[in-house]
Enzyme design. Structure first.
Site, PDB file in Angstrom:
ATOM      1  N   GLU A 296       0.972  -1.228   0.321  1.00 17.26           N
ATOM      2  CA  GLU A 296      -0.211  -0.222   0.088  1.00 17.26           C
ATOM      3  C   GLU A 296       0.773   1.060  -0.167  1.00 17.26           C
ATOM      4  O   GLU A 296       0.107   2.100  -0.214  1.00 17.26           O
ATOM      5  CB  GLU A 296      -0.956  -0.065   0.926  1.00 17.26           C
ATOM      6  CG  GLU A 296      -0.581  -0.208   2.693  1.00 17.26           C
ATOM      7  CD  GLU A 296      -0.903  -1.624   3.251  1.00 17.26           C
ATOM      8  OE1 GLU A 296      -0.636  -1.509   4.543  1.00 17.26           O
ATOM      9  OE2 GLU A 296      -0.308  -2.656   1.693  1.00 17.26           O
ATOM     10  N   ASN A 297       2.303   1.250   0.292  1.00 19.21           N
ATOM     11  CA  ASN A 297       3.331   2.953   0.010  1.00 19.21           C
ATOM     12  C   ASN A 297       3.553   2.716  -1.260  1.00 19.21           C
ATOM     13  O   ASN A 297       3.712   3.361  -1.724  1.00 19.21           O
ATOM     14  CB  ASN A 297       4.285   2.206   1.071  1.00 19.21           C
ATOM     15  CG  ASN A 297       4.686   1.262   0.376  1.00 19.21           C
ATOM     16  OD1 ASN A 297       4.302  -0.311   0.860  1.00 19.21           O
ATOM     17  ND2 ASN A 297       6.281   0.660   0.079  1.00 19.21           N
TER      18      ASN A 297
END
Length: 508
Positions: free
Chosen positions: A336-337
């Site tokens: 998710e980064n």
């Protein structure tokens, strides 16, 4: 007619010549400043400060370091996914008391941050990571609020997130604001307010003198969305180049958003070194019973992947599941980064501070990988583009409610977990955990006692004793570990469950 054509041609030629002269005599002024004093000039008190970075990746340390102990920069509300580690980044402004409120998704391992929060010295507005990115993006786009599925049925909706504790950390003095709830197409959503920043500090790999920025690897994270938002955006760049040296299609943050550019002078660090084949750990160390339990769970979890699917893995046990993938199964892993297409951990000596996963571990990229900002990453997640997410759990209820981010007196923050379980109709949620906690208490309950991550979001639970499915709001035991008995499972499971007529042994 010929005279009209000649007149038109002459006019066009004259205009072209005019614009060429205009462009040659009005070159844009450089935005590069020569000192940190120039970079932070005019920043005062009572501001909302947006800071890019994720963990230690892409953190604008040079500019933040310059703000430390500046008496005019006080009463700061800082917006960042987390505050880095002790002695680094925003944590320094917490120590000096310049930051009085944080808006973040995660405290992490920052003991300074945690201590100040739990002793009533700062406010903390905990926000799901995807909502945080979207609140900043909305503010940048002139959108005052938006509806999000993340956090429905949790403390976020109810307004129970602790914002400020007393000095003992036992009494909550202030809680979050309850969210407005609205239904769209039969689903509930929460109204999330946009965030508008006064100052943004971001870190780029390259910036040209006009302010165009290019971010390397996964260091784009929150940097590009933060840089678009504020009234004053300050970029520190590892390399400052001339206009044209960054190709137009490689500009991740256009110059229109940037006000000042300064040379970065701080080193890049890595929070967690992780190597392929676990080179970071002794190879001859005997496995403990707890290790064997986790290995059993992880091997069973690896069977959840299907060929060609997209998956997101939570930190801890879930990240180990791909090690046991069958050779004929190809899965694209998302972090998710800002990574789609995670590769294996790097070999020792090949780690890259710009390539980390959501657990802040060093990673590599698989062939065909793509990189983007956190706001796009969570758009994929909430939009149902991820087929499977595997998460750890503290507790799961009989209806499939999940609690995995907070304990009484130990609120670390939800990170991206609320977003990851926000669209269970599109993304299958599998929880992996030991069947009981360290004190032998059941973790599969009628009702979760810890703060929820999501309601009725879990499809399957995999423990060291068996595998349960949640079917129409009821638990069904579908697989049993060969080394246990049905009686043991019943004694260690608080929630009532049915036994599938096709119950089979777990095979790993």
């Amino acid at each position: 007619m010929l005279s009209l054509i000649k007149a038109s041609t002459t006019t066009t030629t004259t205009r072209t010549a005019f614009f060429i002269r205009l462009l040659s005599t009005t070159q844009p002024k450089t935005k590069v400043v020569s000192s940190t004093d120039e970079a932070i000039a005019g920043i005062g008190s009572n501001i909302t400060l947006l800071s890019g970075g994720f963990g230690l990746s892409g953190v604008p340390d040079t500019v933040i370091n310059a703000m430390v102990n500046h008496p005019e920069i006080t009463n700061v509300t800082a917006v960042s996914n987390n505050a880095g580690l002790d002695g680094r980044g925003l944590s320094q402004l917490l120590v000096t008391g310049q930051i009085t409120k944080m808006i973040s998704s995660y405290i992490g391992g920052n003991r300074t941050f945690e201590k100040l929060y739990l002793t009533g010295q700062i406010d903390l507005e905990l926000t799901p990571q995807g909502n945080l990115a979207e609140r900043v993006r909305a503010g940048a786009a002139g959108i005052p609020a938006f509806y999000s599925p993340a956090g429905v049925g949790t403390w976020l909706e109810e307004g129970k997130l602790p914002v400020r504790y007393d000095e003992t950390g036992e009494k909550v003095l202030k809680t979050s604001e309850p969210r407005e709830v609205r239904e769209f197409n039969g689903r509930k959503f929460l109204l999330e307010p946009a965030i508008n920043g006064d100052v943004a500090v971001v870190k780029a790999y390259k910036a040209d003198t006009l302010g165009n920025c290019w971010f390397r690897g996964a260091a784009r994270n929150f940097n590009s969305v933060m840089g678009r938002n504020a009234k004053l955006t300050i970029v520190e760049a590892e390399h400052i180049v001339e206009p044209g040296e960054i190709q137009p299609e490689d500009v991740h943050l256009p110059a229109i958003y940037v006000d000042r550019v300064i040379q970065s002078t701080t080193p890049k660090d890595i929070e967690i070194f992780k190597y392929s084949e676990d080179e970071s750990a002794p190879q001859d160390k005997p496995k403990l019973d707890a290790d064997l339990k986790r290995e059993k769970i992880v091997k069973r979890a690896a069977q959840e992947f299907t060929d060609g699917s997209f998956a997101n893995l939570g930190i801890g046990m879930p990240t180990l599941a791909p090690n046991y993938l069958p050779k004929d199964i190809h899965v694209t892993l998302q972090s998710e980064n800002g990574i789609l297409g995670l590769g294996p951990y790097p070999k020792k000596g090949e780690e890259d501070p710009d390539l980390i996963n959501a657990g802040k571990e060093t990673v590599t990229l698989a062939p065909g990988a793509s990189l983007f900002g956190s706001e796009e990453s969570f758009g994929m997640i909430r939009g149902g583009k991820i087929d499977l997410t595997i998460l750890g759990g503290l507790q799961v209820s009989a209806r499939g409610d999940l609690a995995n981010w907070g304990l009484p007196g130990r609120v670390k923050g939800m990170g991206g977990a609320m977003d990851l379980v926000s669209n269970p109709a599109a993304t299958r949620v599998v929880v992996v955990m030991e069947h009981v906690d360290k004190k032998g208490r059941p973790k599969i309950l009628e009702e979760c006692k810890f703060p929820l991550t999501g309601k009725e979001c879990v499809s399957r639970i995999i423990t060291d004793l068996g595998v349960f499915d949640v079917v129409d709001g009821k638990l069904v035991l579908i697989e049993i570990d060969p080394d246990t008995t049905l009686e043991e499972i019943k004694s260690k499971t608080e929630a009532a469950f049915e036994v599938s007529p096709n119950l089979k042994p777990v095979q790993i």
